[in-house]
Write a protein that holds these residues in place. Structure first.
Motif, mmCIF file in Angstrom:
data_model
loop_
_atom_site.group_PDB
_atom_site.id
_atom_site.type_symbol
_atom_site.label_atom_id
_atom_site.label_comp_id
_atom_site.label_asym_id
_atom_site.label_seq_id
_atom_site.Cartn_x
_atom_site.Cartn_y
_atom_site.Cartn_z
ATOM 1 N N ASN A 144 -3.883 -4.929 -7.976
ATOM 2 C CA ASN A 144 -3.896 -6.105 -7.162
ATOM 3 C C ASN A 144 -2.593 -6.663 -7.492
ATOM 4 O O ASN A 144 -2.207 -7.000 -8.887
ATOM 5 C CB ASN A 144 -4.991 -6.998 -7.389
ATOM 6 C CG ASN A 144 -4.949 -7.998 -6.396
ATOM 7 O OD1 ASN A 144 -4.082 -8.779 -6.297
ATOM 8 N ND2 ASN A 144 -6.011 -7.859 -5.302
ATOM 9 N N ILE A 145 -1.723 -7.535 -6.460
ATOM 10 C CA ILE A 145 -0.446 -8.156 -6.795
ATOM 11 C C ILE A 145 -0.754 -9.153 -7.877
ATOM 12 O O ILE A 145 0.348 -9.561 -8.688
ATOM 13 C CB ILE A 145 -0.123 -8.439 -5.507
ATOM 14 C CG1 ILE A 145 1.497 -9.007 -5.887
ATOM 15 C CG2 ILE A 145 -0.822 -9.409 -5.160
ATOM 16 C CD1 ILE A 145 2.551 -8.189 -6.391
ATOM 17 N N ALA A 182 0.011 -7.968 -11.353
ATOM 18 C CA ALA A 182 1.315 -7.113 -11.665
ATOM 19 C C ALA A 182 2.357 -8.006 -11.594
ATOM 20 O O ALA A 182 3.330 -8.193 -10.677
ATOM 21 C CB ALA A 182 1.390 -6.282 -10.284
ATOM 22 N N PRO A 229 1.496 -1.880 -6.144
ATOM 23 C CA PRO A 229 0.670 -3.008 -6.067
ATOM 24 C C PRO A 229 0.405 -3.211 -4.490
ATOM 25 O O PRO A 229 0.597 -2.535 -3.645
ATOM 26 C CB PRO A 229 1.491 -4.124 -6.430
ATOM 27 C CG PRO A 229 2.802 -3.735 -6.943
ATOM 28 C CD PRO A 229 2.968 -2.362 -6.521
#
Ligand code: G3P
Ligand code: CA
Length: 244
Positions: free
Chosen positions: A185-186, A189, A206
């Protein structure tokens, strides 16, 4: 170059996980699509995100309690306002047949955390092999036991763990379970994780990247891929950076 994967097809503009959404991704120049698979009551691999039909179709209840024939009568665009006519729930086989006519990559997410769907891995891999799509498919899942199972069944295929909570050195974890990439998930990241993973030879893709600023950050980092609901915008923004 950062590859653009259209999330559930072009889910930001078209009914998610329908052939219209996948065709839109191809039309706008995405490099690949992302999609979700589950099993029908009679064991067919079908393309739908939620375990329940309620949000995206004109029916209610669980996907797993309907046969393919029953699922095929439903409208997968009924909950979308606007210009959409009837869209059927695709099977994975129908999607693979369509992919045979283009060069798109395809990230197949096995939706088997709530229900394990015994046999899903075998069926998905059998179909991919039947259509000789091994080199264009990435298998992912939040169910990492399932990914290990996939890797044992088909070591030639790329697998990538999905995760939404921060992992310590996720590139090491991915390799430990036979994975070749990570799909975070962003929110989990940051640059430091992306750079380190890339430097260790583990691609990072992502999700779900819908904001222009996030796209630009990831393009500039040389991130391997992004998964986005808006592939047309993602392509335009990537082109814009190239011409600078
Ligand atoms: O594969 C990335 C993303 O699709 C995972 O979350 O809930 O949209 O399937 P979800
Ligand atoms: Ca998904």
């Amino acid at each position: 170059m950062t590859l653009i994967f259209a999330h559930r097809g072009s889910a930001g503009t078209h009914p998610e996980n329908t052939m219209s959404a996948f065709k839109e991704a191809a039309r706008v120049g995405a490099d690949g699509i992302e999609t979700d698979v589950q099993l029908s009551k009679d064991g067919e691999v079908v393309i739908i995100h939620d375990e329940k039909l309620d949000r995206t179709t004109n029916a209610s209840g669980y996907v797993k309690n309907r046969t393919l024939m029953e699922l095929k009568t439903l409208n997968a665009s009924s909950n979308y306002k606007g210009k959409w006519g009837k869209e059927k729930i695709p099977t994975l086989e129908e999607l693979l047949i369509w992919l045979n006519n283009n060069q798109l990559f395809c990230n197949i997410e096995l939706k088997n955390t709530l229900f394990p769907y015994p046999g899903l891995e075998e069926k998905v891999i059998r179909l991919i092999r039947a259509y000789q799509m091994e080199e264009r498919i990435i298998l992912s899942s939040f169910n990492h036991y399932s990914l290990v199972h996939c890797h044992r069944l088909a070591p030639e295929m790329e697998t990538a763990p999905l995760y939404r909570d921060g992992l310590y050195m996720p590139w090491i974890y991915a390799k430990a379970i036979g994975g070749s990439a990570i799909h975070p998930n962003i929110r989990v990241a940051p640059d430091v994780i992306i750079r380190a993973s890339l430097s260790m030879g583990v691609p990072v893709r992502p999700y779900t990247i819908n904001k222009e600023a996030e796209m630009k950050r990831l393009y500039k980092l040389g991130c391997s891929g992004i998964i986005t609901d808006f592939p047309e915008a993602a392509v335009r923004i990537r082109e814009g950076l190239k011409s600078k």
